[in-house]
Design an enzyme around this catalytic site. Structure first.
Site, short mmCIF file in Angstrom:
data_model
loop_
_atom_site.label_atom_id
_atom_site.label_comp_id
_atom_site.label_asym_id
_atom_site.label_seq_id
_atom_site.Cartn_x
_atom_site.Cartn_y
_atom_site.Cartn_z
N HIS A 1 -8.03 9.39 -2.00
CA HIS A 1 -7.83 9.53 -0.40
C HIS A 1 -8.86 9.44 1.00
O HIS A 1 -8.12 9.10 1.61
CB HIS A 1 -5.76 9.94 -0.69
CG HIS A 1 -4.91 9.59 0.88
ND1 HIS A 1 -3.90 8.73 0.44
CD2 HIS A 1 -5.85 8.90 1.70
CE1 HIS A 1 -2.84 8.34 1.45
NE2 HIS A 1 -4.18 8.96 1.86
N TYR B 1 2.49 10.36 0.32
CA TYR B 1 3.03 9.56 0.76
C TYR B 1 4.89 10.22 0.08
O TYR B 1 5.73 10.16 1.08
CB TYR B 1 3.66 8.24 1.18
CG TYR B 1 2.33 7.54 1.45
CD1 TYR B 1 1.05 8.59 2.14
CD2 TYR B 1 2.82 6.34 1.79
CE1 TYR B 1 0.18 8.12 3.04
CE2 TYR B 1 0.72 5.32 2.27
CZ TYR B 1 -0.34 6.55 2.52
OH TYR B 1 -1.19 6.03 3.49
N ASP C 1 0.67 -1.36 -0.28
CA ASP C 1 0.26 0.25 -0.30
C ASP C 1 0.49 1.95 0.42
O ASP C 1 1.36 1.68 0.91
CB ASP C 1 -1.19 -0.23 1.32
CG ASP C 1 -2.18 1.28 1.86
OD1 ASP C 1 -2.75 1.16 0.68
OD2 ASP C 1 -1.92 1.84 1.52
N LYS D 1 -2.79 5.61 -3.89
CA LYS D 1 -4.13 6.98 -3.60
C LYS D 1 -4.18 8.25 -4.37
O LYS D 1 -3.07 8.72 -4.37
CB LYS D 1 -4.01 7.05 -1.98
CG LYS D 1 -4.25 5.66 -1.18
CD LYS D 1 -5.00 5.90 0.29
CE LYS D 1 -4.02 4.62 0.80
NZ LYS D 1 -2.75 4.16 1.11
N1 LIG Z 1 -5.62 5.67 3.38
C1 LIG Z 1 -5.34 6.63 4.81
O1 LIG Z 1 -5.58 7.46 5.16
C2 LIG Z 1 -4.28 6.30 5.94
C3 LIG Z 1 -4.17 6.34 6.74
C4 LIG Z 1 -2.86 6.18 7.81
C5 LIG Z 1 -2.23 5.20 6.98
N2 LIG Z 1 -2.33 4.70 6.41
C6 LIG Z 1 -1.47 2.78 5.93
O2 LIG Z 1 -2.07 1.87 6.20
C7 LIG Z 1 -0.66 1.77 6.40
C8 LIG Z 1 -0.26 1.48 8.85
O3 LIG Z 1 -1.11 2.66 9.37
P1 LIG Z 1 0.43 3.57 10.28
O4 LIG Z 1 1.79 3.97 9.41
O5 LIG Z 1 -0.75 5.24 10.53
O6 LIG Z 1 0.46 2.95 12.28
P2 LIG Z 1 0.67 1.33 12.48
O7 LIG Z 1 0.90 0.44 11.32
O8 LIG Z 1 -0.19 0.65 13.13
O9 LIG Z 1 2.04 1.39 12.96
C9 LIG Z 1 3.60 1.59 12.09
C10 LIG Z 1 3.97 1.50 13.69
O10 LIG Z 1 4.07 0.51 14.29
C11 LIG Z 1 5.81 -0.04 14.92
N3 LIG Z 1 5.84 -1.38 14.81
C12 LIG Z 1 5.50 -1.94 13.40
N4 LIG Z 1 5.75 -3.58 14.39
C13 LIG Z 1 5.05 -3.52 14.90
C14 LIG Z 1 5.53 -5.00 16.12
N5 LIG Z 1 6.05 -5.99 15.37
N6 LIG Z 1 6.40 -4.24 16.97
C15 LIG Z 1 6.09 -2.97 17.63
N7 LIG Z 1 6.17 -2.00 17.09
C16 LIG Z 1 5.81 -2.28 15.66
C17 LIG Z 1 5.96 0.70 13.45
O11 LIG Z 1 7.81 0.98 14.15
P3 LIG Z 1 8.63 0.80 12.84
O12 LIG Z 1 8.88 1.62 11.41
O13 LIG Z 1 9.62 1.21 13.42
O14 LIG Z 1 9.01 -1.02 12.27
C18 LIG Z 1 5.74 2.14 13.14
O15 LIG Z 1 6.20 3.20 14.87
C19 LIG Z 1 0.24 3.39 6.42
O16 LIG Z 1 1.97 2.85 6.25
C20 LIG Z 1 -0.38 3.47 5.27
O17 LIG Z 1 -0.03 2.42 3.93
C21 LIG Z 1 -3.97 5.42 5.18
#
Ligand SMILES: NC(=O)c1ccc[n+]([C@@H]2O[C@H](COP(=O)([O-])OP(=O)(O)OC[C@H]3O[C@@H](n4cnc5c(N)ncnc54)[C@H](OP(=O)(O)O)[C@@H]3O)[C@@H](O)[C@H]2O)c1
Length: 270
Positions: free
Chosen positions: A100, A42, A37, A67
């Site tokens: 998005h 981004y 994704d 997106k």
């Molecule tokens: N459509 C939208 O508006 C929208 C909005 C937000 C996000 N997204 C998508 O959703 C994806 C995920 O959401 P997100 O990035 O907001 O947050 P998330 O996946 O909930 O959390 C990411 C965080 O968790 C940590 N992490 C990952 N694996 C871990 C593990 N096994 N143990 C402990 N900590 C861990 C990562 O650290 P490290 O990076 O240091 O490993 C990072 O700090 C995004 O990357 C994006 O592709 C979409």
């Protein structure tokens, strides 16, 4: 149009840039992730593209999503920005193209935004039209305005924002719910039940949260930087939580939204 088959888990790339992004995507695909994704906003599509061009898995096994950002919702911009995304991704087509956020600019142009997306499908540049951050009312409207199916809605979803109404609604419409921030953006430690279950199953808190999503037929797309985290998250596809433990997570009362959109974006309102 072929039916979209999303694997249980995908790989999120928001805030991954440069080598971290290229290496992360390459490693993720190497260990089994097939759904990646990204998004125009981004600013990492070219690094995702580098990883995709280096990997050896055949294109048709991968599900690549990007997106269209809110400044590109005009008919012509939807098209030109998607061509640009494809160039950066080094791809002939993306599997999922999302709107998005339902911003004011989308509300004004919804029909032409969706028309351009539909034409991108006809041109073979996009396989599936998807939306993100849409509430049931806005999904309903998009379905009415679009001459092709809307395949998925990507929204914030995790143990502290469980999205029961949207889950039920999307399941009725036979649409995927793709869950962003499924690890509460690194804040799982705040949730006592998740901590307890991680100890019980002798796995990480991340695996417990992701296994809960999968048990609800929701597709989580965790972002991770280190190989350790990327691998840990992928292992969640083999973790089966007992029904009583799933219910413990269902019954969490605390609620917390991690992403509050700025003013120029329509608040999701759910
Ligand atoms: N459509 C939208 O508006 C929208 C909005 C937000 C996000 N997204 C998508 O959703 C994806 C995920 O959401 P997100 O990035 O907001 O947050 P998330 O996946 O909930 O959390 C990411 C965080 O968790 C940590 N992490 C990952 N694996 C871990 C593990 N096994 N143990 C402990 N900590 C861990 C990562 O650290 P490290 O990076 O240091 O490993 C990072 O700090 C995004 O990357 C994006 O592709 C979409």
């Amino acid at each position: 149009m072929s039916e979209l088959k999303l694997p249980d888990i995908g790989f999120g790339t928001w805030q991954l840039k440069g080598e971290d992004c290229r290496k992360g995507v390459l490693y993720a695909i190497d260990i089994g992730y097939r759904h990646i994704d990204t998004a125009q906003v981004y600013k990492n599509e070219e690094f995702v593209g580098q990883a995709l061009s280096e990997n050896t898995i055949s294109r048709k096994e991968l599900v690549i999503a990007t997106k269209v950002f809110i400044n590109n919702f005009k008919y012509k911009k939807v098209k030109s920005s998607t061509y640009e995304s494809l160039k950066k991704l080094k791809l002939d087509y993306v599997d999922m193209l999302y709107i998005h956020w339902p911003a004011i600019s989308y509300r004004l142009r919804a029909k032409s935004t969706l028309k351009a997306m539909s034409e991108l499908v006809d041109e073979g540049k996009v396989k599936h039209i998807c939306v993100s951050n849409f509430n049931p009312k806005s999904v309903e409207k998009a379905i009415k305005l679009c001459d092709k199916p809307i395949t998925a809605n990507q929204i914030e979803c995790h143990p502290l924002l469980q999205q029961k109404e949207l889950r039920e609604y999307l399941s009725l419409k036979k649409m995927y719910l793709v869950a962003y921030s499924p690890l509460i953006r690194g804040n799982l430690g705040r949730v006592e039940v998740i901590k307890e279950l991680a100890e019980k199953y002798k796995v990480s808190m991340a695996q417990v949260s992701l296994a809960w999503h999968i048990s609800k037929n929701v597709v989580p797309i965790p972002k991770a930087t280190s190989k350790e985290h990327i691998k840990d998250n992928y292992k969640s596809i083999n973790l089966k939580l007992d029904i009583s433990d799933i219910e413990k997570i269902d019954n969490i009362k605390m609620e917390k939204r991690m992403l509050n959109p700025p003013k120029f974006i329509m608040h999701p309102g759910w």
